[in-house]
Design an enzyme around this catalytic site. Structure first.
Site, PDB file in Angstrom:
ATOM      1  CE1 TYR A 142      -3.947  -2.163   0.511  1.00 30.44           C
ATOM      2  CE2 TYR A 142      -2.476  -3.390   1.954  1.00 30.44           C
ATOM      3  CZ  TYR A 142      -3.644  -3.309   1.236  1.00 30.44           C
ATOM      4  OH  TYR A 142      -4.516  -4.364   1.230  1.00 30.44           O
ATOM      5  CG  ASN A 198     -11.453  -3.945  -6.384  1.00 34.97           C
ATOM      6  OD1 ASN A 198     -11.743  -3.471  -7.461  1.00 34.97           O
ATOM      7  ND2 ASN A 198     -10.783  -5.062  -6.262  1.00 34.97           N
ATOM      8  CB  CYS A 230      -7.772  -5.911  -4.732  1.00 35.66           C
ATOM      9  SG  CYS A 230      -8.963  -7.217  -5.036  1.00 35.66           S
ATOM     10  CG  HIS A 231      -5.299 -11.058  -6.267  1.00 37.27           C
ATOM     11  ND1 HIS A 231      -6.252 -10.683  -7.193  1.00 37.27           N
ATOM     12  CD2 HIS A 231      -4.252 -11.548  -6.958  1.00 37.27           C
ATOM     13  CE1 HIS A 231      -5.781 -10.972  -8.399  1.00 37.27           C
ATOM     14  NE2 HIS A 231      -4.575 -11.487  -8.293  1.00 37.27           N
ATOM     15  CD  GLU A 282      -2.249 -13.613 -10.076  1.00 39.56           C
ATOM     16  OE1 GLU A 282      -1.488 -12.783  -9.594  1.00 39.56           O
ATOM     17  OE2 GLU A 282      -3.380 -13.357 -10.524  1.00 39.56           O
TER      18      GLU A 282
END
Length: 103
Positions: free
Chosen positions: A28, A51, A59-60, A88
């Site tokens: 952040y 979101n 956002c993850h 990912e």
DNA sequence: GGCCTGACTTTAG
DNA sequence: GCTAAAGCCAGGC
């Protein structure tokens, strides 16, 4: 005639998230700094929490400076978020992010 | 216009 | 390494 559903700040935050490459994660604070508000980490978190473009905004891929997942309120919770990130290609060390992505 | 809350950060003990 | 307190920003009421 512009009905500002979302503030510029929020849109900026989401845009920043979309710039994060797949398999990477940022904090952040980094996003806040990227937006020109290095102390607006809380505001960034609030914006991301709204979101409205969940599938559009990764956002993850956002985590606190601690390296932990944070208070992810989405489906699956922190566990689902971590699992998704691992899928990912994000490396987790003892439940923490191995490395962060920097703008 | 003012107060409270929140997916945070940093420093000190 | 963990806990506690202060700081800063934007949004909502």
């Amino acid at each position: 005639m512009i009905a500002v559903m979302f503030t510029d700040f929020q849109q900026s935050v989401w845009e920043a998230l979309k710039t994060i490459p797949r398999g990477k994660v940022t904090t952040y604070g980094e996003i806040a700094r990227y937006l020109g508000r290095p102390r607006a980490a809380r505001a960034v978190g609030s914006a991301v929490g709204k979101n409205p473009n969940a599938p559009e905004v990764p956002c993850h891929r956002v985590v606190p400076s601690s390296g932990l997942v944070g208070n992810y309120s989405g489906p699956g919770g922190r566990d689902g978020k971590i699992k998704l990130l691992k899928e990912e290609g994000v490396v987790f060390e003892r439940g923490k992010v191995g490395e962060f992505y920097r703008f």
